[in-house]
Scaffold this motif. Structure first.
Motif, PDB file in Angstrom:
ATOM      1  N   HIS A  49       0.840  -1.200   0.000  1.00 48.43           N
ATOM      2  CA  HIS A  49       0.000   0.000   0.000  1.00 48.43           C
ATOM      3  C   HIS A  49       0.880   1.256   0.000  1.00 48.43           C
ATOM      4  O   HIS A  49       1.796   1.386   0.813  1.00 48.43           O
ATOM      5  N   PRO A  50       0.613   2.212  -0.901  1.00 56.72           N
ATOM      6  CA  PRO A  50       1.518   3.361  -1.018  1.00 56.72           C
ATOM      7  C   PRO A  50       1.485   4.313   0.181  1.00 56.72           C
ATOM      8  O   PRO A  50       2.419   5.096   0.363  1.00 56.72           O
ATOM      9  N   ASP A  51       0.427   4.245   0.999  1.00 63.22           N
ATOM     10  CA  ASP A  51       0.336   5.232   2.085  1.00 63.22           C
ATOM     11  C   ASP A  51       0.782   4.690   3.444  1.00 63.22           C
ATOM     12  O   ASP A  51       0.343   5.144   4.496  1.00 63.22           O
ATOM     13  N   ILE A  52       1.644   3.698   3.409  1.00 66.01           N
ATOM     14  CA  ILE A  52       2.199   3.124   4.657  1.00 66.01           C
ATOM     15  C   ILE A  52       3.606   3.684   4.846  1.00 66.01           C
ATOM     16  O   ILE A  52       4.380   3.747   3.895  1.00 66.01           O
ATOM     17  N   ASN A  53       3.948   4.088   6.064  1.00 67.19           N
ATOM     18  CA  ASN A  53       5.281   4.640   6.318  1.00 67.19           C
ATOM     19  C   ASN A  53       6.270   3.610   6.851  1.00 67.19           C
ATOM     20  O   ASN A  53       7.472   3.787   6.760  1.00 67.19           O
ATOM     21  N   LYS A  54       5.719   2.564   7.471  1.00 69.50           N
ATOM     22  CA  LYS A  54       6.621   1.565   8.044  1.00 69.50           C
ATOM     23  C   LYS A  54       5.980   0.187   8.021  1.00 69.50           C
ATOM     24  O   LYS A  54       4.778   0.065   8.299  1.00 69.50           O
ATOM     25  N   ILE A  55       6.784  -0.810   7.706  1.00 74.08           N
ATOM     26  CA  ILE A  55       6.324  -2.197   7.805  1.00 74.08           C
ATOM     27  C   ILE A  55       7.090  -2.861   8.944  1.00 74.08           C
ATOM     28  O   ILE A  55       8.324  -2.848   8.968  1.00 74.08           O
ATOM     29  N   ALA A  56       6.334  -3.417   9.882  1.00 73.71           N
ATOM     30  CA  ALA A  56       6.950  -4.217  10.945  1.00 73.71           C
ATOM     31  C   ALA A  56       6.456  -5.641  10.735  1.00 73.71           C
ATOM     32  O   ALA A  56       5.252  -5.892  10.722  1.00 73.71           O
ATOM     33  N   PHE A  57       7.386  -6.555  10.540  1.00 69.00           N
ATOM     34  CA  PHE A  57       6.998  -7.928  10.202  1.00 69.00           C
ATOM     35  C   PHE A  57       7.707  -8.915  11.113  1.00 69.00           C
ATOM     36  O   PHE A  57       8.912  -8.794  11.366  1.00 69.00           O
ATOM     37  N   THR A  58       6.981  -9.888  11.607  1.00 72.42           N
ATOM     38  CA  THR A  58       7.585 -11.049  12.254  1.00 72.42           C
ATOM     39  C   THR A  58       7.041 -12.277  11.558  1.00 72.42           C
ATOM     40  O   THR A  58       5.817 -12.413  11.418  1.00 72.42           O
ATOM     41  N   GLY A  59       7.927 -13.147  11.081  1.00 75.46           N
ATOM     42  CA  GLY A  59       7.475 -14.352  10.387  1.00 75.46           C
ATOM     43  C   GLY A  59       8.658 -15.056   9.757  1.00 75.46           C
ATOM     44  O   GLY A  59       9.797 -14.925  10.227  1.00 75.46           O
ATOM     45  N   SER A  60       8.384 -15.765   8.680  1.00 74.03           N
ATOM     46  CA  SER A  60       9.429 -16.597   8.083  1.00 74.03           C
ATOM     47  C   SER A  60      10.431 -15.754   7.293  1.00 74.03           C
ATOM     48  O   SER A  60      10.105 -14.668   6.803  1.00 74.03           O
ATOM     49  N   THR A  61      11.637 -16.288   7.160  1.00 71.47           N
ATOM     50  CA  THR A  61      12.675 -15.606   6.391  1.00 71.47           C
ATOM     51  C   THR A  61      12.251 -15.475   4.925  1.00 71.47           C
ATOM     52  O   THR A  61      12.508 -14.453   4.291  1.00 71.47           O
ATOM     53  N   ASP A  62      11.557 -16.490   4.399  1.00 69.49           N
ATOM     54  CA  ASP A  62      11.123 -16.420   2.990  1.00 69.49           C
ATOM     55  C   ASP A  62      10.211 -15.228   2.757  1.00 69.49           C
ATOM     56  O   ASP A  62      10.392 -14.470   1.807  1.00 69.49           O
ATOM     57  N   VAL A  63       9.216 -15.061   3.612  1.00 68.25           N
ATOM     58  CA  VAL A  63       8.286 -13.933   3.435  1.00 68.25           C
ATOM     59  C   VAL A  63       9.009 -12.618   3.736  1.00 68.25           C
ATOM     60  O   VAL A  63       8.788 -11.614   3.058  1.00 68.25           O
ATOM     61  N   GLY A  64       9.922 -12.628   4.698  1.00 67.99           N
ATOM     62  CA  GLY A  64      10.711 -11.425   4.992  1.00 67.99           C
ATOM     63  C   GLY A  64      11.458 -10.942   3.756  1.00 67.99           C
ATOM     64  O   GLY A  64      11.521  -9.741   3.472  1.00 67.99           O
ATOM     65  N   LYS A  65      11.991 -11.890   2.980  1.00 62.65           N
ATOM     66  CA  LYS A  65      12.723 -11.517   1.761  1.00 62.65           C
ATOM     67  C   LYS A  65      11.761 -10.923   0.732  1.00 62.65           C
ATOM     68  O   LYS A  65      12.100  -9.952   0.040  1.00 62.65           O
ATOM     69  N   ILE A  66      10.575 -11.511   0.625  1.00 59.58           N
ATOM     70  CA  ILE A  66       9.568 -10.977  -0.325  1.00 59.58           C
ATOM     71  C   ILE A  66       9.223  -9.541   0.061  1.00 59.58           C
ATOM     72  O   ILE A  66       9.143  -8.650  -0.781  1.00 59.58           O
ATOM     73  N   ILE A  67       9.061  -9.315   1.366  1.00 63.49           N
ATOM     74  CA  ILE A  67       8.684  -7.967   1.831  1.00 63.49           C
ATOM     75  C   ILE A  67       9.804  -6.979   1.542  1.00 63.49           C
ATOM     76  O   ILE A  67       9.560  -5.862   1.069  1.00 63.49           O
ATOM     77  N   GLN A  68      11.034  -7.405   1.795  1.00 67.31           N
ATOM     78  CA  GLN A  68      12.153  -6.496   1.552  1.00 67.31           C
ATOM     79  C   GLN A  68      12.234  -6.096   0.082  1.00 67.31           C
ATOM     80  O   GLN A  68      12.481  -4.938  -0.246  1.00 67.31           O
ATOM     81  N   LYS A  69      11.996  -7.080  -0.792  1.00 62.61           N
ATOM     82  CA  LYS A  69      11.995  -6.769  -2.236  1.00 62.61           C
ATOM     83  C   LYS A  69      10.864  -5.799  -2.553  1.00 62.61           C
ATOM     84  O   LYS A  69      11.031  -4.857  -3.317  1.00 62.61           O
ATOM     85  N   ALA A  70       9.694  -6.071  -1.955  1.00 64.03           N
ATOM     86  CA  ALA A  70       8.504  -5.263  -2.281  1.00 64.03           C
ATOM     87  C   ALA A  70       8.688  -3.803  -1.886  1.00 64.03           C
ATOM     88  O   ALA A  70       8.185  -2.915  -2.566  1.00 64.03           O
TER      89      ALA A  70
END
Ligand code: ADP
Length: 489
Positions: A237-258
């Protein structure tokens, strides 16, 4: 006493604990849960719902709304609005009052929250009652205290809130992770959209009720349910200032790319494969308790679980024998029974993952040992398991299993164990057991792990930062570090 039960603790003498089930009559659960947006429970745009299941008996507990793009947009809009019009402008002392109120309401409803946590997630009631829920409330208390002291926490740095935080959490500590994320964000003046995990949404939705009851201004906290797709929509979502994520390393990598190339800030708390290291001068019985707690606590559904045990060679036989003896006394079964040590695996999918690793371990040539306890026929359960004769190259040693499975290796020297402990893609936590303070300090500086426990394990406190190195993620939650993750300077 003397009665045989499903939780029977059958030593040679044949006596067992009588069942001690927690009462569920006081629990108020709805059949269907909607999305919590802008201070109200609202139906999902497409009217889609999914079921959340009790993993201990495979029964459906409730159906829960699935948020789509439209719903995510509404939630982010509500959070932005609340940030600009109310929460971002409110004096810290006022914000603190609301956060204290949420903490107190959580305490008042602690028993209900504990029972729901155990029903929805499978963890033993002893843990949800004594660890998850009190710690969750403590995070709100702790961060409430900081709300009006940010200038003292970061002197001369003029801290400012970030805006709207998107927060995505896993299923292993559902309410506690919600508290880790929401409390510091609110204390710093941010508003949030939180998405709990699809298998454990109920305590977050109960928290939404508490938030409503607390009178927190509408839109400051929005809780939307759904699976990975909902999470991805929130991340993008373009109007988010920060993402805080706890979960798997695989999804963490997807989020970092995104979020690469955007101005979104992020903290990621990902997988782990902690080394728990026992030296020959350690208090052995205490260490055995710590090892048991480190890996079997919460069915091993803990990213900082002490899943790799390293024992100094000259005490290895003794430690392994004591471990096996202690494992025989562990009770696997009904999470709502106060005698239960190991509850249900969170989902069928996770049980399949664990069973697959048990097969991989055997195929790799490791020696499998499981306690002989009975496990319920219905529900998702796994006996506490050791893998002996393992080596660094084994997949069961390198990869996160996220279940009650401990791999055991031996070592001779300090240098050797440091090298082995660090030779892994993860770096979240570690444990050291020794009589010597100097050895502890030597290891804490050399182990590449965010948290190192000494002569204890799995101890958490709101004042203490938590987070990883390497593929375990970055950023810290808890303490002052956890505050700074929701501020810009
Ligand atoms: P676990 O293995 O602990 O279930 P996941 O990383 O799959 O870990 O899930 C953690 C959280 O991330 C859950 O709330 C899940 O719905 C969410 N999630 C899964 N996939 C994505 C994605 N692609 N983007 C954002 N969130 C996701």
């Amino acid at each position: 006493m003397g009665k045989k039960t499903t939780n029977s603790l059958d030593f040679t003498s044949g006596w067992a604990y009588a069942p001690a089930p927690e009462d569920t009559k006081h629990i108020q659960l709805k059949k269907q849960y909607d999305l919590f947006i802008d201070g109200k429970f609202v139906k999902p745009t497409k009217g889609k719902y999914f079921e959340t299941v009790n993993p201990a008996n495979e029964e459906v507990i409730a159906s829960v709304a699935e948020a789509d793009e439209n719903d995510v947009n509404k939630a982010v809009k509500a959070a932005r609005n609340a940030y600009q019009k109310v929460w971002g402008k409110m004096p810290g002392a006022e914000r603190g009052k609301y956060i204290y109120r949420i903490a107190r309401l959580m305490q008042e409803r602690a028993r209900e929250l504990a029972v729901i946590e155990s029903m929805d997630g499978g963890k033993p009631i002893r843990e949800s009652r004594d660890i998850d829920i009190p710690l969750a409330a403590n995070h709100f208390f702790y961060y409430a205290g900081w709300a009006d002291k940010l200038n003292y926490a970061f002197p001369n740095r003029k801290p400012k809130a970030l805006g709207v935080a998107g927060q995505i959490i896993p299923w292993n500590f559902p309410l506690l992770m919600a508290a880790w994320k929401i409390a510091p964000a609110l204390a710093c003046g941010n508003t949030v959209v939180l998405k709990p995990a699809e298998t454990t949404p109920l305590t977050a939705l109960k928290l939404a009720e508490i938030i409503q009851e607390s009178g927190l201004p509408e839109g400051v906290v929005n809780i939307i349910t759904g699976a990975g797709k909902t999470g991805a929509t929130l991340v993008n979502h373009p109007d988010i200032n920060k993402i805080a994520f706890t979960g798997s390393t695989d999804v963490g990598k997807i989020i970092q790319k995104a979020i690469a190339g955007t101005s979104k800030k992020s903290t990621l708390e990902l997988g782990g494969k902690a080394a728990n290291i026992v030296f020959d001068d350690a208090p052995i019985d205490q260490a055995v308790e710590g090892i048991i707690n480190g890996i079997f606590f919460n069915q091993g559904h803990v990213c900082c679980a002490g899943s790799r045990l390293f024992i100094q060679e000259n005490v290895a036989d003794m430690v392994i024998q004591k471990l096996k003896d202690r494992m025989e006394t562990l009770i696997v079964g009904n999470p709502l029974d106060k005698n239960t040590d190991i509850g249900a695996i969170n989902s069928k999918a996770q049980l399949n993952t664990i069973n697959n690793y048990l097969k991989i371990g055997k195929d790799e040539g490791a020696e499998l040992y499981q306690s002989s306890c009975s496990i319920p026929k219905k529900g998702y359960f796994c006996r506490p398991t050791l893998f002996l004769n393992t080596s660094q190259s084994h997949r069961i040693v390198q990869e996160e299993i996220f279940g009650p499975v401990l791999t055991i290796q031996t070592f001779r020297t300090v240098e050797e164990v440091i090298e082995k402990a660090n030779n892994i893609p993860y770096g979240l936590s570690a444990g050291v057991w020794t009589d010597k303070g100097s050895k502890i300090f030597n290891l804490t500086t050399k182990l590449r792990a965010g948290v190192v426990w000494a002569n204890t394990y799995n101890k958490f406190d709101p004042t203490s930062p938590f987070g990883g190195y390497k593929e375990s993620g970055f950023g810290r939650e808890g303490g002052l570090h956890g505050l700074s993750a929701y501020l810009e300077f």
